[in-house]
Design an enzyme around this catalytic site. Structure first.
Site, PDB file in Angstrom:
ATOM      1  N   HIS A 172       0.830  -1.132  -0.109  1.00 22.66           N
ATOM      2  CA  HIS A 172      -0.017   0.116   0.126  1.00 22.66           C
ATOM      3  C   HIS A 172       0.987   1.274   0.049  1.00 22.66           C
ATOM      4  O   HIS A 172       0.072   2.249   0.223  1.00 22.66           O
ATOM      5  CB  HIS A 172      -0.748   0.093   1.262  1.00 22.66           C
ATOM      6  CG  HIS A 172      -1.879  -1.310   1.495  1.00 22.66           C
ATOM      7  ND1 HIS A 172      -2.767  -1.330   0.126  1.00 22.66           N
ATOM      8  CD2 HIS A 172      -2.177  -1.799   2.217  1.00 22.66           C
ATOM      9  CE1 HIS A 172      -3.296  -2.727   0.558  1.00 22.66           C
ATOM     10  NE2 HIS A 172      -3.016  -2.880   1.809  1.00 22.66           N
TER      11      HIS A 172
HETATM   12 ZN   LIG Z   1      -4.104  -6.958   3.616  1.00 26.65          ZN
END
Ligand SMILES: [Zn+2]
Length: 301
Positions: free
Chosen positions: A118
């Site tokens: 992320h």
């Molecule tokens: Zn995850």
């Protein structure tokens, strides 16, 4: 067979759903069972500034190297960025670089950590600060050790940072299979996104994976695969929601390693998410994934 791990991966994050100690706990399970020996554990070197700049903006690299984070950076990352946390993320980058090199050498490379998918070019998100996978892949591409790479992201959440970093880069295929109703709310576009409903379960998950992954491996023919084997697909996970059993996860891992091995594609393993309601279960799943990587490797010899 070497296992890459740094004592700096283990950092206290009191009250946080991400328990960084799960990687060391997984390693300890493997040591206890005699599957991994102490002499097999290798510590990664910290990445250089030039390494970090391969996937991140100068401003974000500076913040990471000089510990110049603002409170907003912690809010965005949903993680209080202490010095220990910053160092853990930095060393995880070194770990995935090392695992990728070992994969090219031995067929399989294992980082007992990593998978910060992320992390975006210029900021952290979703408990991730530096995208270790993107940096490792870009480094090997730059060194011309590989020409094409595939990222097989089977964490329960979309590899949004990785997808954004590699958008438009024809050398890298980003494959992400994840839950449709979970984080991140705003999706990026991977080369192939497969979205699954909450509570999908083993049978559908494995059928969809088999259909999707085999085809793209045949078409793209990567020189290296980086596998993000998130443990948060587990049915007892607080954040994943996909409802796989431990046996289903074992089958997932065996399938990925076998598909890559069958095509002569080296695999670098990273572990990623895992937020089991019983924390030892995340460590157990990570340990099983490593066992699967090791047994596939043994089959090569
Ligand atoms: Zn995850």
């Amino acid at each position: 067979m070497k296992i890459v791990f740094s004592k700096y991966y283990t950092v206290k994050t009191p009250g946080h759903v991400f328990r960084a100690g799960k990687f060391e706990a997984a390693l300890n399970m493997l040591l206890k069972d005699g599957i991994v020996l102490k002499k097999d554990i290798v510590a990664p070197a910290a990445p250089s500034k030039a390494d970090l700049l391969l996937a991140h903006s100068p401003a974000w690299v500076k913040k990471n190297l000089k510990f110049g984070f603002t409170p907003e950076d912690s809010v965005k990352a949903e993680l209080t960025i202490t010095r220990g946390v910053a160092r853990a993320h930095m060393m995880n980058v070194g770990g995935t670089i090392k695992a990728a090199r070992l994969a090219l050498k031995n067929g399989v490379g294992i980082n007992c950590g990593g998978g910060a998918h992320h992390a975006f070019k210029d900021h952290g998100e979703g408990f991730c600060l530096l995208n270790d996978i993107a940096i490792a892949v870009k480094k090997l591409l730059k060194e011309r050790l590989i020409r094409r790479a595939m990222i097989i992201d089977l964490d329960a959440h979309q590899g949004n940072g990785t997808a954004a970093i590699f958008r438009g880069d024809k050398r890298v295929f980003t494959f992400s299979m994840h839950g449709v109703e979970t984080y991140p709310e705003k999706r990026e576009r991977s080369s192939l996104d497969i979205e699954l409903k909450a509570g999908t379960g083993d049978a559908v998950y494995l059928a969809v994976l088999k259909r999707g992954l085999s085809r793209v491996l045949d078409e793209f023919r990567p020189d290296l695969a980086v596998y993000l084997a998130g443990a948060d697909v587990y049915k007892g996970d607080a954040l994943g929601g996909l409802g796989l059993t431990m046996l289903g996860i074992k089958k997932r891992d065996a399938f990925v390693f076998s598909e890559c091995r069958g095509r002569g594609v080296p695999v670098a393993l990273t572990l990623g998410g895992g937020y089991a309601l019983k924390p030892e279960n995340s460590a157990k799943i990570h340990a099983e994934t490593i066992k699967s990587a090791l047994s596939r490797h043994a089959g090569d010899l």
